[in-house]
Design an enzyme around this catalytic site. Structure first.
Site, PDB file in Angstrom:
ATOM      1  N   PRO A 114      35.636 -16.278   1.027  1.00  0.00           N
ATOM      2  CA  PRO A 114      35.409 -15.789   0.750  1.00  0.00           C
ATOM      3  C   PRO A 114      36.631 -14.538   1.178  1.00  0.00           C
ATOM      4  CG  PRO A 114      35.121 -16.952   3.100  1.00  0.00           C
ATOM      5  CD  PRO A 114      35.427 -17.894   2.011  1.00  0.00           C
ATOM      6  N   SER A 148      19.009 -24.867   6.148  1.00  0.00           N
ATOM      7  CA  SER A 148      18.916 -25.834   7.189  1.00  0.00           C
ATOM      8  C   SER A 148      18.675 -25.515   8.781  1.00  0.00           C
ATOM      9  CB  SER A 148      20.342 -25.166   7.116  1.00  0.00           C
ATOM     10  OG  SER A 148      20.806 -23.849   7.231  1.00  0.00           O
ATOM     11  N   LYS A 153      29.609 -23.555  11.654  1.00  0.00           N
ATOM     12  CA  LYS A 153      28.514 -23.425  12.951  1.00  0.00           C
ATOM     13  C   LYS A 153      28.425 -24.600  14.366  1.00  0.00           C
ATOM     14  CE  LYS A 153      25.019 -23.935   8.806  1.00  0.00           C
ATOM     15  NZ  LYS A 153      23.420 -24.939   8.355  1.00  0.00           N
TER      16      LYS A 153
END
Length: 802
Positions: free
Chosen positions: A387, A709, A752
């Site tokens: 990113p 997911s 996560k």
């Protein structure tokens, strides 16, 4: 063969022979019948109009024309000639020939060396063709004689003078009409004959000359010829003006060249040289001094020889000089001394960057291999993917510093022209080498660290595909002979260490991706951002804003508040901006001699920066039925999604809201299908599905959501809603679900799990096949989470339902 009019009138001989020719004519005119008609052989003319009283040679090539001439000579007849409308027609028909022509006497029938035949012809009188009486073996026509009008009016004589004046000027300027033609013209007393003669000598079209032939009124004929003369005069004057200018420029150029050569000879005798000569001498010394490859040196000497033979003001001098500058300034053999010290490189990388252990290990491994095999170990071609703001470009600078290599960077974002990589050929005006060679010239060494930024944002259009040109650059088997169009020589890039950066791998073409070793830059977790801010960002911004002596410090709570409530990103760019914003506020207060806090707390951040633009996500206050914690991956890291399911009386409809993508909608339907198929195992009445409408909603509807997911939390929320059992609020979960209840692996486990830890979740449910991803989480952060690994949805339910 063509009937043509060559450069037929050799005027000095031509006018002397006219009288002799008239004496030799067999028949002056043909006999006219009672109706004013004559019948004679006929010959068409190409690109030629023959006027009465005009004498000229005719070349005869076509069979019918030759037969007509021979018949006329044998029978003692004249011949009628008329112009063709289209000179390219070989066998003209009736419609291809002008109706008005000329009765002509012929003599002196000669065979030429090129197997053509020539006759000398004189026009007698105008005729109008009435009928073609014979076509084979030659053409005969019947024509009506057109009497010549001899009446003069008051305009005739002025028109004759005007025509003579114009004609004199035309003859003076023309290179085709000799002066004898004007002398002949001023001795013609008949206005009609004067107009015909002038028209026959002008370089006019067949249509214009035929118009003169068909004009019977002598005044109108003179007027038409005067107009033709005026146009011809304008054209000749313009040509003469252009020729004079060109001749002046040529004379000026020759004179300057002669003077410069003289000046050069004089300066040579005096031991002085002009600037151009000095430049040539400097280039020659540079070629001899530099250690250039043999091919490059031969090319440079060849171009220098061309340059030496040219005048200093020649247009191509600048092109060759620029090319030689590029050849001599490129680092063909110059290399910077590389530092191969593993410990030194490790210290440099650690001082510049926090974390990023995988990238650092890869560079240290390369340095160690270079120490052991400096001659055979090639520089790797690495692609940093991650990113924005995660330190890809700055890592490249640190690697260059650790290796003591020159660092050059070019941005490929938006590049669409292949010539940006390979350069333009020297035939184009303003041509230059491509960006690769330009960067090598800036580096000054043939072994720099070369960073190609934003390689995933290369485009392509009608000018070519730059990514295809990069295939040669980024291939160690080919880049030792990289060919730039401008240089037209092979340049060795094998010693260059290439590092490319990208935000995503998908846009990079497969062949180009295959040539690079991909290293992923993951998004920073909160703890990493905290350390980066402490060790790098805050000290740098404090120095930038002159606050080193002010004793400014940031508390841990203040930095956490900036991370959680003022920024939302994978990298640290926005965090750096907010720290800079805070430093500016303090600097202003210091400049205004106002009080300022030396140790910034969370509350003081609100006073300085205003209310936080976003609220940190918090755990649910209580356990609820039909609400599950789904963990999501975003460009800013991990986050939690509160998946809500509500049941209503209805007919079994399914409503999905929250701007869900196609894949997530399919996951919801798969979770519902699994719930219905296993209803008896969960104690759910099967008919309840037919009488119930189901609404699944994921809050923050303005944010698009997609991916597989969410299958496990969707199934958990549905089962909770139908069984009436609440879902624990301190459990986060992720995983794809199948129709049979199997839990499949997903991506983004690290982000996560850390997002779950951040909001206080203790149990994290994940697919068993994602167990290896847990190792990417720092050991000290793993201790706060209880990882529950599952293979089926039945293993999930006992851990989440109350």
């Amino acid at each position: 063969m063509h009937d043509e009019l060559p450069e037929f009138i050799q005027y000095p001989n031509f006018f002397d022979e006219i009288d002799d020719f008239e004496d030799e004519l067999i028949n002056l005119v043909s006999t006219v019948d009672a109706e004013g008609m004559i019948e004679c052989p006929f010959m068409p003319l190409r690109d030629l109009v023959l006027y009465p009283q005009m004498v000229m040679p005719l070349f005869v090539g076509r069979d019918k024309s030759l037969a007509a001439v021979q018949a006329a000579v044998s029978n003692g007849e004249n011949i009628i000639v008329a112009a063709q409308r289209d000179a390219d027609v070989n066998n003209p028909k009736l419609t291809d020939i002008y109706s008005q022509g000329t009765e002509t006497s012929i003599n002196r029938f000669l065979k030429m060396p090129d197997q053509t035949n020539s006759v000398l012809a004189q026009g007698r009188r105008r005729v109008e063709i009435v009928e073609f009486t014979q076509w084979d073996p030659y053409v005969r026509v019947k024509a009506r004689v057109i009497p010549e009008k001899e009446e003069w009016d008051e305009e005739t004589e002025p028109l004759m003078r005007t025509a003579i004046n114009f004609y004199e000027k035309v003859v003076t300027l023309s290179r085709k009409i000799p002066e004898d033609a004007f002398a002949f013209a001023i001795n013609i007393d008949e206005p009609g004959w004067l107009a015909d003669f002038i028209a026959s000598t002008l370089d006019a079209s067949v249509e214009s000359r035929q118009g003169v032939l068909e004009t019977l009124d002598i005044t109108s004929r003179l007027r038409k010829v005067s107009i033709m003369l005026a146009k011809e005069l304008d054209m000749l004057q313009l040509e003469d003006e252009i020729h004079s200018k060109v001749q002046q420029e040529i004379d000026k150029s020759q004179r300057e060249h002669f003077l410069r050569e003289q000046m050069r000879a004089i300066q040579g005798e005096l031991g002085e040289m002009d600037v151009f000569t000095q430049e040539l001498a400097e280039i020659r010394q540079s070629i001899e001094k530099l250690s250039l490859p043999a091919v490059v040196k031969a090319k440079a000497e060849k171009e220098l020889a061309r340059l030496s033979s040219m005048p200093s003001m020649a247009p191509e001098v600048g092109v060759i000089r620029t090319y030689l500058d590029w050849l001599l300034e490129l680092p063909w053999t110059e290399s910077s001394e590389e530092t191969l010290d593993v410990q030194h490189a490790s210290n440099v990388l650690d001082n510049d960057h926090y974390g990023l252990d995988r990238i650092k290990d890869r560079i240290l491994e390369h340095i160690a291999a270079r120490q052991l095999a400096p001659d055979t170990m090639r520089a790797p071609i690495i692609c940093f993917v991650g990113p924005p703001g995660t330190g890809k470009t700055s890592m490249g600078r640190s690697i260059a510093a650790s290796l003591n290599r020159e660092f050059v960077r070019i941005s490929l974002g938006g590049v669409r022209d292949e010539a940006e990589i390979r350069g333009h050929r020297r035939t184009y005006i303003g041509a230059l080498p491509g960006r690769i060679i330009q960067a090598m010239r800036r580096a000054g060494a043939n072994n720099p660290l070369f960073m190609l930024d934003e390689i995933d944002k290369i485009g392509q259009d009608f000018r070519g595909d730059p990514s295809s040109a990069l295939l040669e650059v980024l291939d160690p088997e080919q880049n030792d002979t990289f060919a730039d169009h401008y240089l037209d020589l092979d340049f060795d890039l094998s010693k260059v260490m290439f590092i490319t950066t990208a935000n995503m791998l998908d846009p990079i073409p497969g062949p180009l991706r295959d040539r690079m070793e991909v290293i992923e830059f993951r998004s920073y977790v909160e703890e990493e951002k905290l350390e980066i801010a402490r060790k790098f960002l805050i000290p740098r911004q404090v120095d930038y804003h002159g606050l080193r002596q002010a004793g400014l410090r940031f508390s841990k709570e203040a930095i956490q508040m900036l991370i959680r409530q003022y920024t939302y990103e994978a990298g640290v760019r926005n965090l750096d901006r907010e720290i800079a914003n805070t430093c500016r506020k303090i600097a202003r207060r210091l400049a205004e001699n106002k009080r300022y806090p030396k140790r910034l707390t969370a509350d003081q951040m609100v006073d300085l920066l205003g209310p936080p633009p976003m609220n940190a996500r918090q755990m649910r206050e209580e356990d609820e039925i039909g609400v599950a914690n789904g963990m999501a991956w975003t460009s800013g890291g991990g986050d939690v999604m509160f998946i809500e399911v509500n049941l209503m009386p209805g007919k079994g409809g399914l409503l999905l809201t929250g701007q869900l993508g196609d894949v997530m909608q399919e996951s919801a339907r798969a979770a519902l299908t699994y719930t219905r198929s296993q209803a008896h195992n969960f104690g759910i009445q099967p008919d309840v599905f037919e009488n119930t409408d189901i609404h699944i909603h994921i809050p923050e509807g303005a944010v698009p959501k997609d991916g597989p997911s969410a299958g496990v939390p969707l199934a958990s929320a549905l089962i909770s809603a139908f069984t009436g059992r609440a879902v624990r609020r301190d459990v986060g979960m992720t995983g794809e679900i199948t129709l049979r209840g199997r839990v499949l692996p997903v991506g983004g486990i690290r982000e996560k799990a850390l997002a779950a830890r951040r909001i206080g979740i203790r149990d994290f449910i994940l697919p068993s096949k994602n167990e290896s991803d847990i190792l990417h989480i720092p050991q000290n952060l793993r201790q706060d989470l209880n990882f529950i690994k599952v293979d089926r949805i039945e293993q999930v339910l006992p851990n989440i339902l109350l």
